[in-house]
Design a protein around this motif. Sequence first.
Motif, PDB file in Angstrom:
ATOM      1  N   GLU A   1      -9.369  36.938   1.742  1.00 58.18           N
ATOM      2  CA  GLU A   1      -8.529  37.754   2.622  1.00 58.18           C
ATOM      3  C   GLU A   1      -9.379  38.616   3.556  1.00 58.18           C
ATOM      4  OE1 GLU A   1      -5.888  40.202   0.405  1.00 58.18           O
ATOM      5  OE2 GLU A   1      -4.218  38.804   0.587  1.00 58.18           O
TER       6      GLU A   1
ATOM      7  N   LYS B   1      -4.631  33.922   7.957  1.00 56.32           N
ATOM      8  CA  LYS B   1      -4.006  35.055   7.277  1.00 56.32           C
ATOM      9  C   LYS B   1      -2.499  34.876   7.127  1.00 56.32           C
ATOM     10  CE  LYS B   1      -3.647  37.778  11.552  1.00 56.32           C
ATOM     11  NZ  LYS B   1      -4.133  38.984  12.267  1.00 56.32           N
TER      12      LYS B   1
ATOM     13  N   ILE C   1     -11.027  34.898   8.461  1.00 53.51           N
ATOM     14  CA  ILE C   1     -10.987  34.285   7.133  1.00 53.51           C
ATOM     15  C   ILE C   1     -11.740  32.960   7.147  1.00 53.51           C
ATOM     16  CG2 ILE C   1      -9.477  33.260   5.386  1.00 53.51           C
ATOM     17  CD1 ILE C   1      -7.395  35.398   6.127  1.00 53.51           C
TER      18      ILE C   1
END
Length: 359
Positions: free
Chosen positions: A181, A189, A213
């Motif tokens: 995350e 995300k 990410i």
Amino acid sequence: MLRKVISLLLLMAFVAALLASCAVDFADPLADAENERTIPTVVLPSVKLNQSVTYPAPEPNEAVSTPMDEPLPEPAPIMIPIRSITQNQENVLEFYGDVDMNDPEVAAAVQQINELLAGYDKPIAFCAYSLDGSRAIAYNCRENYFSACTIKAGYMLYCCLAIDQGIVDPDEIMIYEKKYEHGGSGKIKNSEYGTPYTIKELIRLSLRYSDNIAYKMLVHYFGKDGYNKMMNELGVSKLRLSSSTSISSVWNYNANARDLCIIWRELYFYFASETEMAKLFKTATTNTAYNYATKLIDEKYSHKSGDKFKPNPVYNDAAIVWKKDNPYVVATLNGSEGEEEDEYVVGTIVKLINDHIMK
């Protein structure tokens, strides 16, 4: 009775050995940051094209690996080796090569740039380098700023070279997990945990959408040592990743305009290789949004920008400008949040360089 006990023990030992021989290890090799893979040294495009130069030693306090053991080929003759560009004075425009200050057009452009800088009260640095090695202009080009997402270009080059050289399979799958995350820009995300992504798609997302990410997952997969060594071989003074094994340690707090120009010059050579990954890289970075440096010029460009808001804002961009008669690389770093004045100053400086100096 004793005989039965011995027989039973022997049977249990036999069964245990049989099960061990058939066991499959389902452990995730990427479960912990300490298990990051060690990717061998990649061969740089400029080395293949005999465009390398003698690499300087890294600056003190840099977390880098040992330089490659064998010397690189001698450089092809060019007027200005890009690594010779330095910062002799703070807050002074510096010129290299055949920038003709007796040309009224050039002199007028330089005067306008100086006037813009004199009226601007925020930190700013830039460097532009003609890809034929004929000229360069720099301003505070060794001043360091937080890299933000500009670091992704160099790291994705490392990933792509590892794929091109058969070290990594681009279709290998990584799974999005909670440990990856990260806030900020990107598409992943919005995905569910457990969503699969190929290495190739993670590279594309990192470049096209500056996906934090995707970048974090790739650093976890490829590690840091090989990338840091590649930066050292390029002669880049900063932009190293911390040797920390923390999965969150994927950013760099030191970037400068000269180093970003070196990386994008290397990408220019890489694009010329026309491998599948080189084509993906070029497509994912060409004429995309958030082009802070090239916003006011009418030229095709490939770039990677990065920004960060308060308390220590940055507004950065680095690019190849595909000018027909004189392609060049340019990098701008700016201690601002990219407000209207910042956009105007950065964009106008690059436009003056494009129109009147890199002509």
